[in-house]
Motif scaffolding. Structure first.
Motif, PDB file in Angstrom:
ATOM      1  N   GLN A 274       0.835  -1.202   0.000  1.00 15.56           N
ATOM      2  CA  GLN A 274       0.000   0.000   0.000  1.00 15.56           C
ATOM      3  C   GLN A 274       0.871   1.254   0.000  1.00 15.56           C
ATOM      4  O   GLN A 274       0.589   2.218  -0.717  1.00 15.56           O
ATOM      5  N   ARG A 278       1.372   4.207  -3.109  1.00 15.83           N
ATOM      6  CA  ARG A 278       1.246   5.642  -2.855  1.00 15.83           C
ATOM      7  C   ARG A 278       2.516   6.389  -3.253  1.00 15.83           C
ATOM      8  O   ARG A 278       2.457   7.471  -3.846  1.00 15.83           O
ATOM      9  N   GLY A 281       2.914   7.285  -6.923  1.00 14.99           N
ATOM     10  CA  GLY A 281       2.004   8.260  -7.500  1.00 14.99           C
ATOM     11  C   GLY A 281       0.728   7.705  -8.072  1.00 14.99           C
ATOM     12  O   GLY A 281       0.035   8.388  -8.838  1.00 14.99           O
ATOM     13  N   MET A 282       0.381   6.467  -7.716  1.00 18.69           N
ATOM     14  CA  MET A 282      -0.878   5.902  -8.201  1.00 18.69           C
ATOM     15  C   MET A 282      -2.035   6.348  -7.305  1.00 18.69           C
ATOM     16  O   MET A 282      -1.820   6.934  -6.250  1.00 18.69           O
ATOM     17  N   SER A 283      -3.232   6.058  -7.702  1.00 25.17           N
ATOM     18  CA  SER A 283      -4.403   6.612  -7.024  1.00 25.17           C
ATOM     19  C   SER A 283      -4.523   6.120  -5.591  1.00 25.17           C
ATOM     20  O   SER A 283      -4.109   5.010  -5.246  1.00 25.17           O
ATOM     21  N   GLU A 284      -5.139   6.963  -4.751  1.00 26.97           N
ATOM     22  CA  GLU A 284      -5.387   6.590  -3.362  1.00 26.97           C
ATOM     23  C   GLU A 284      -6.345   5.409  -3.276  1.00 26.97           C
ATOM     24  O   GLU A 284      -6.201   4.542  -2.420  1.00 26.97           O
ATOM     25  N   ASP A 285      -7.325   5.369  -4.183  1.00 27.86           N
ATOM     26  CA  ASP A 285      -8.276   4.250  -4.173  1.00 27.86           C
ATOM     27  C   ASP A 285      -7.568   2.923  -4.415  1.00 27.86           C
ATOM     28  O   ASP A 285      -7.860   1.918  -3.752  1.00 27.86           O
ATOM     29  N   LEU A 286      -6.632   2.906  -5.360  1.00 27.08           N
ATOM     30  CA  LEU A 286      -5.880   1.675  -5.623  1.00 27.08           C
ATOM     31  C   LEU A 286      -5.062   1.290  -4.411  1.00 27.08           C
ATOM     32  O   LEU A 286      -5.000   0.106  -4.043  1.00 27.08           O
ATOM     33  N   ASN A 337       2.701   0.548 -12.323  1.00 26.57           N
ATOM     34  CA  ASN A 337       1.495   1.116 -12.913  1.00 26.57           C
ATOM     35  C   ASN A 337       0.287   0.315 -12.440  1.00 26.57           C
ATOM     36  O   ASN A 337       0.429  -0.753 -11.829  1.00 26.57           O
ATOM     37  N   VAL A 338      -0.883   0.815 -12.701  1.00 24.13           N
ATOM     38  CA  VAL A 338      -2.110   0.225 -12.149  1.00 24.13           C
ATOM     39  C   VAL A 338      -2.322  -1.226 -12.580  1.00 24.13           C
ATOM     40  O   VAL A 338      -2.556  -2.103 -11.727  1.00 24.13           O
TER      41      VAL A 338
END
Length: 440
Positions: A274, A278, A281-286, A337-338
């Motif tokens: 987690q 963060r 730089g990936m999304s907080e939701d992910l 990446n996501v």
């Protein structure tokens, strides 16, 4: 060409290859209790044991493997560095496994009901106490979530796993997989609950209490539907199986050593993925969902390989699974990446869930009687508690105070897992040789 798989001899144990008279006498005096009380391999109470065990691991392993949420929250609250905070989760897992040497022995003696009830009370007490703690005060978190929760989990988890040996033989690996799938379900549900509640109007206190009330329901159900089938060694003429019987068993000792080394690296993504998401730089939701995705993958990892293991043998499954965990850890270098995060989380969750679920069946096929199953599982859990205690703090120290040296932690964790996998190969060879079966 293959003849019999590893589990075949559990039905017709061979004479122990031990020269010491005391050990042979101990094995002979504790003749297999299932000869007098045939293991049902099904029925109402067998499935109740599986359901109750799943509820238990939902609350114990499920809560423990959700610690990444707390790790992230406590760091942001200023309770300490990543390495400092990881000691809380490590202490909890250390006691969960380390108490196994006592709770497994007590299970063999026939004290399942007593220890399970006390453990359930301590779990609920710890989570409700955690809800009134200040998340920025380190030592209160250590005492509640680390110490008290760890002892409660240790008094319930090992007995819930050992209970399956009373009811399952031919499908024991599958039953244990279903029990441990409860932990994966907990690891899916709890991180989502905690992340949403911590970062919503409920906040830390009521978010923690919500999980506590969920645990209350599940542990009450587990206490009501689980019961032992065999009386325990405290009332048996032959007495308890001596620890020495287990300590001089070469394949068992080598399996324990391999698992101990492996566990130094296994929990790294559960604690730090987690934070990794963060920082990249990936999304907080992910970031919120990474722990849940890991545990969702492990649901299938705890069931499918265990189902296959009932036919090909636990060792034939656990060796490639251990290797895959180490290889996947090195793949984390490319998880930036996501899509890569999601794929990695599913695959690593599947592999580590399978690794955890296959360990108890491997201990079961090494046990000469049902009366030493709890001892073997408990001793292995006790041994693995030490790398669990120090493994993730070592990772945190390797990351550095500013969380920049990720390559050090990834390389360390990947290498130790591959070493552990390699040591299982000769352990399997010893087991096959002792049982007189040919290698596949």
């Amino acid at each position: 060409m293959s003849t019999k798989h590893e589990d075949s001899v559990i039905e017709s144990p061979t004479t122990p290859e031990v020269d010491e008279k005391g050990i042979v006498d101990a094995v002979e005096s504790t003749c297999s209790s299932d000869e007098l009380n045939p293991i049902p391999d099904g029925g109402l109470w067998a499935w109740m044991a599986v359901l109750g065990g799943s509820c238990t691991t939902f609350c114990t392993f499920g809560f423990s493997t959700s610690f990444g949420v707390f790790q992230d929250y406590f760091v942001q609250a200023g309770a300490g560095t990543s390495s400092d905070i990881s000691w809380i989760g490590s202490l909890q897992l250390f006691l969960l496994f380390g108490m196994g040497i006592l709770s497994g022995r007590w299970f063999d003696q026939g004290y399942f009901r007593h220890e399970f009830l006390v453990g359930s009370f301590l779990i609920l007490l710890s989570v409700f106490m955690l809800s009134i703690c200040d998340p920025s005060q380190y030592y209160g978190l250590v005492l509640t979530q680390g110490l008290l929760m760890g002892v409660g989990c240790g008094l319930t988890t090992t007995p819930a796993l050992c209970l399956q040996s009373h009811y399952w033989k031919k499908r024991r690996a599958l039953a244990l997989g279903l029990v441990q799938a409860g932990s994966s379900c907990g690891g899916v549900v709890m991180p989502i609950m905690l992340n949403r509640l911590f970062n919503g109007p409920a906040g830390f206190a009521w978010g923690t209490r919500a999980v506590a009330f969920l645990m209350l329901v599940l542990l009450v159900v587990a206490n009501c539907i689980m019961k032992t089938r065999l009386p325990g060694t405290k009332n048996k003429t032959g007495g308890q199986v001596p620890i020495k019987t287990v300590m001089v068993d070469p394949p068992y000792i080598l399996t324990v050593i391999a698992t101990v080394i492996f566990f130094f690296g296994m929990y790294f993504p559960y604690f730090y993925l987690q934070l990794w998401v963060r920082l990249h730089g990936m999304s907080e939701d992910l970031a919120f969902y990474t722990i849940s995705i890991l545990n969702a993958g492990s649901v299938f990892g705890r069931i499918i390989p265990n189902f296959v293991a009932d036919y090909v043998g636990p060792y034939n499954m656990i060796i490639p699974i251990f290797y895959s965990c180490g290889i996947l850890l090195f793949a984390m270098f490319g998880v930036t990446n996501v899509p890569a995060v999601i794929i990695f989380s599913i695959l690593y969750g599947f592999a580590t869930g399978s690794a955890n679920a296959l360990i108890p069946p491997a201990m079961g096929i090494l046990a000469r009687t049902e009366d030493e199953t709890g001892l073997r599982i408990g001793m292995l859990f006790f041994a693995t508690s030490f790398p669990i205690l120090v493994g993730t703090p070592i990772d945190g120290a390797l990351l550095g105070s500013d969380n920049t040296y990720w390559y050090k932690a990834i390389i360390f964790s990947g290498i130790v897992m591959l070493v552990g996998a390699s040591l299982l190969v000769p352990a399997r060879q010893m087991t096959v040789k002792r049982r007189g079966t040919q290698l596949t």
